[in-house]
Design an enzyme around this catalytic site. Structure first.
Site, PDB file in Angstrom:
ATOM      1  N   ASN A  81       8.710  19.738   5.445  1.00  0.00           N
ATOM      2  CA  ASN A  81       9.321  19.141   6.635  1.00  0.00           C
ATOM      3  C   ASN A  81       9.551  20.309   7.604  1.00  0.00           C
ATOM      4  OD1 ASN A  81      12.308  17.014   7.022  1.00  0.00           O
ATOM      5  ND2 ASN A  81      10.492  17.193   8.293  1.00  0.00           N
TER       6      ASN A  81
ATOM      7  N   GLN B 216      10.901  18.024  13.629  1.00  0.00           N
ATOM      8  CA  GLN B 216      12.165  17.980  14.355  1.00  0.00           C
ATOM      9  C   GLN B 216      12.443  19.308  15.053  1.00  0.00           C
ATOM     10  OE1 GLN B 216      12.362  16.659  11.007  1.00  0.00           O
ATOM     11  NE2 GLN B 216      12.457  14.527  11.677  1.00  0.00           N
TER      12      GLN B 216
ATOM     13  N   ASN C 196      13.969  14.397  17.164  1.00  0.00           N
ATOM     14  CA  ASN C 196      12.696  14.062  16.537  1.00  0.00           C
ATOM     15  C   ASN C 196      11.528  14.418  17.445  1.00  0.00           C
ATOM     16  OD1 ASN C 196      13.539  13.122  14.051  1.00  0.00           O
ATOM     17  ND2 ASN C 196      13.769  11.012  14.745  1.00  0.00           N
TER      18      ASN C 196
ATOM     19  N   CYS D 286      19.768  15.507   9.475  1.00  0.00           N
ATOM     20  CA  CYS D 286      18.492  15.958   8.899  1.00  0.00           C
ATOM     21  C   CYS D 286      18.808  16.907   7.758  1.00  0.00           C
ATOM     22  CB  CYS D 286      17.638  16.645   9.960  1.00  0.00           C
ATOM     23  SG  CYS D 286      16.087  17.313   9.320  1.00  0.00           S
ATOM     24  N   GLY D 287      18.575  16.471   6.530  1.00  0.00           N
ATOM     25  CA  GLY D 287      18.945  17.249   5.362  1.00  0.00           C
ATOM     26  C   GLY D 287      18.097  18.487   5.152  1.00  0.00           C
TER      27      GLY D 287
ATOM     28  N   HIS E 194      18.826   4.422   6.305  1.00  0.00           N
ATOM     29  CA  HIS E 194      17.648   4.383   5.440  1.00  0.00           C
ATOM     30  C   HIS E 194      17.499   3.002   4.816  1.00  0.00           C
ATOM     31  CE1 HIS E 194      16.730   8.731   5.354  1.00  0.00           C
ATOM     32  NE2 HIS E 194      18.024   8.831   5.611  1.00  0.00           N
TER      33      HIS E 194
ATOM     34  N   ASN F 226      14.819   4.762   8.852  1.00  0.00           N
ATOM     35  CA  ASN F 226      13.883   5.530   8.039  1.00  0.00           C
ATOM     36  C   ASN F 226      13.486   4.667   6.841  1.00  0.00           C
ATOM     37  OD1 ASN F 226      14.175   8.292   9.401  1.00  0.00           O
ATOM     38  ND2 ASN F 226      16.299   7.805   8.897  1.00  0.00           N
TER      39      ASN F 226
ATOM     40  N   GLU G  76       9.603   8.401   8.718  1.00  0.00           N
ATOM     41  CA  GLU G  76      10.807   8.756   9.468  1.00  0.00           C
ATOM     42  C   GLU G  76      10.738   8.193  10.887  1.00  0.00           C
ATOM     43  OE1 GLU G  76      12.873  12.478   9.150  1.00  0.00           O
ATOM     44  OE2 GLU G  76      11.307  13.258   7.817  1.00  0.00           O
ATOM     45  N   ARG G  77      11.822   7.607  11.325  1.00  0.00           N
ATOM     46  CA  ARG G  77      11.858   7.080  12.688  1.00  0.00           C
ATOM     47  C   ARG G  77      11.691   8.233  13.676  1.00  0.00           C
ATOM     48  NH1 ARG G  77      18.275   5.976  14.104  1.00  0.00           N
ATOM     49  NH2 ARG G  77      18.994   7.912  13.168  1.00  0.00           N
TER      50      ARG G  77
ATOM     51  N   CYS H 110      11.642  14.392   3.341  1.00  0.00           N
ATOM     52  CA  CYS H 110      12.800  13.942   4.124  1.00  0.00           C
ATOM     53  C   CYS H 110      14.036  14.139   3.262  1.00  0.00           C
ATOM     54  CB  CYS H 110      12.648  12.478   4.535  1.00  0.00           C
ATOM     55  SG  CYS H 110      14.088  11.814   5.416  1.00  0.00           S
ATOM     56  N   GLY H 111      14.900  15.087   3.644  1.00  0.00           N
ATOM     57  CA  GLY H 111      16.064  15.416   2.828  1.00  0.00           C
ATOM     58  C   GLY H 111      17.055  14.281   2.707  1.00  0.00           C
ATOM     59  N   THR H 112      17.422  13.669   3.837  1.00  0.00           N
ATOM     60  CA  THR H 112      18.353  12.540   3.770  1.00  0.00           C
ATOM     61  C   THR H 112      17.696  11.362   3.072  1.00  0.00           C
ATOM     62  OG1 THR H 112      17.715  11.828   5.999  1.00  0.00           O
ATOM     63  CG2 THR H 112      19.689  13.207   5.808  1.00  0.00           C
ATOM     64  N   GLY H 113      16.371  11.222   3.218  1.00  0.00           N
ATOM     65  CA  GLY H 113      15.650  10.164   2.522  1.00  0.00           C
ATOM     66  C   GLY H 113      15.693  10.363   1.018  1.00  0.00           C
TER      67      GLY H 113
END
Length: 264
Positions: free
Chosen positions: A13, A46, A66, A75-76, A149, A180, A198-199, A207-210
């Protein structure tokens, strides 16, 4: 005006990181989209902007844009790059910092092995919903990690309709601010595989938060136990969550690719 930047990545990412702690800095959506272009600009998923904090008890403010130019809450993978960036630039000597984001306070910590752990805060798991996506009924688990998410379980992640269904989920009427879309395959009690649309960015390598959201869903539905290894196309993240209102912790790599400058 020349603006210095650092190109970084966390499990594929990728980000452009800018220091705006000494001088206010802003780009238009059009400028961000131009810089994000992988053929005509720098190329990134990002843009991360490091700013002075606006409240007591935190070290920095963190803004995320984004590739389509829209600002988002969290964003993780970027958070892991964030702590390495501020240390490399001499903005702090701390190994653990507190950072304010539109999605809440996070706590990235540089570990002895060179990886970064991040306290992502408590998840908000709002259950499972059935949505009509085109002509198909889709069952998604709704989780917020400071950003939204929609996670669904699939048999084979490599065959999941990420690039076809993902854009439709992102813009579904259920999500006026976008979402997402995560596609999770359970591989074992401590192991899942994940792809995320990711949106505002499309499918990314990670995707960390994902990954946090997917692990929360797997644990909450008794499909997995903490800690959960999450395999993405760009690498592996480790997610730890004790359930309930406990914070989700994410651990993984963060690396600098190169530095440069662009003209405004």
């Amino acid at each position: 005006m020349k603006v210095p930047f650092t190109k970084m990545q966390g499990t594929g990412n990728d980000f452009v990181v800018i220091d705006a702690t000494k001088k206010d800095f802003a780009l238009s959506r059009k400028q961000i989209r131009a810089l994000a272009s992988r053929h005509f600009g720098i190329g990134f998923d990002q843009l991360l902007v490091v700013e002075r904090p606006t409240r007591k008890g935190v070290d920095f403010r963190y803004r995320i844009f984004n590739a389509d130019g829209g600002e988002v809450e969290q964003c993780g993978n970027g958070a892991r790059c964030f702590v390495k960036f501020v240390r490399q630039k001499g903005l702090t000597s701390k190994r653990e910092i507190r950072v304010e984001t539109p999605g809440g306070i996070i706590g990235p910590r540089l570990e002895a092995d060179g990886e970064v752990s991040v306290d992502m805060g408590a998840p908000r798991f709002s259950g499972v919903e059935k949505l009509l996506v085109g002509d198909e009924s889709v069952e998604v688990a709704m989780v917020s990690m400071g950003n939204p998410h929609a996670v669904q379980k699939v048999r084979e992640v490599e065959l999941a309709p990420v690039t076809t269904q993902g854009p439709r989920l992102e813009r579904h009427q259920r999500f006026p601010e976008g979402v997402n879309a995560g596609y999770m395959q359970v591989l074992g009690r401590h192991h899942i595989a994940l792809r995320v649309w990711e949106r505002g960015a499309g499918e990314t390598l990670s995707c960390g938060t994902g990954a946090c959201a997917a692990a929360v869903v797997a644990i909450a539905q008794n499909l997995a136990e903490s800690p959960v290894r999450v395999d993405t196309r760009g690498g592996t993240l480790t997610i730890t969550w004790a359930g309930g209102d406990n914070a989700v912790w994410m651990k993984g790599p963060a690396e600098t690719a190169f530095e440069g400058s662009f003209e405004l």
